[in-house]
Design an enzyme around this catalytic site. Structure first.
Site, short mmCIF file in Angstrom:
data_model
loop_
_atom_site.label_atom_id
_atom_site.label_comp_id
_atom_site.label_asym_id
_atom_site.label_seq_id
_atom_site.Cartn_x
_atom_site.Cartn_y
_atom_site.Cartn_z
N HIS A 39 -9.49 59.13 -0.19
CA HIS A 39 -9.50 60.53 -0.64
C HIS A 39 -10.74 60.74 -1.51
CE1 HIS A 39 -7.76 58.37 -4.06
NE2 HIS A 39 -8.35 59.30 -4.78
N HIS A 124 -16.97 60.72 -3.96
CA HIS A 124 -17.02 59.42 -3.28
C HIS A 124 -15.64 59.08 -2.74
CE1 HIS A 124 -15.45 58.34 -7.24
NE2 HIS A 124 -14.83 57.36 -6.61
#
Length: 175
Positions: A39, A124
């Site tokens: 995620h 990220h």
């Protein structure tokens, strides 16, 4: 309950990130995270009450109401920490829509009086923890293609010896 808000990854990106992780696992020692945990964290909330969780659901509805699907553009590898004990990550480009969504979520949390970790947003996907990363060893990698995300979720995070598991509590859709 321990919680965070995340931009969900589309299935095709999850598959490509898993492929990248497999490539890296032959070059990097560390604890690679499960694909079910991929995620992009927009805001880490930490411990919140049930009442705060309900306010966060309203935050997601408000922050996501007018947002379109978000382009996710892989932008190389990065690390947090020291190369001999790092968190290895797939960096994402700081696209305008992605950065604006994170800012909208955080501003709405503040407006609703819900505290969160105010570290700067750095998009990220975490690939591995406690990784030993030697940059010269990382070559000939196939990186994921650009894709789009159309949902943001409030997750409950449960920690165990095997790592974290995430349970979705509420999802708001984009686009």
């Amino acid at each position: 309950m321990r919680t965070f808000i995340a931009l969900d990854l589309p299935n095709e990106l999850i598959e490509q990130v898993a492929d990248l992780s497999r490539q890296l696992s032959s070059m990097v020692r560390g604890r690679f995270v499960a694909r079910s945990t991929y995620h992009v964290t927009l805001a880490f909330l930490g411990e919140i009450s049930e009442a705060e969780a309900r306010r966060v659901m309203d935050v997601l509805d408000t922050a996501c109401a007018h947002a379109a699907a978000i382009r996710l553009v892989p932008d190389g590898l990065g690390i947090y920490g020291k190369p001999v004990d790092a968190t290895l990550l797939l960096k994402l480009a700081h696209g305008r829509d992605l950065m604006n969504l994170a800012m909208a979520v955080r501003e709405e949390l503040r407006a609703q009086g819900v505290s969160y970790d105010e570290k700067a947003f750095d998009p990220h996907v975490t690939l591995a923890r406690r990784a030993r990363v030697l940059p010269q060893a990382l070559s000939d990698l196939v990186f994921p293609a650009e894709s789009s995300s159309n949902s943001v979720t409030l997750y409950k995070s449960e920690l165990s010896q095997e790592g974290a598991t995430y349970k979705p509590l509420y999802t708001a859709h984009l686009g």
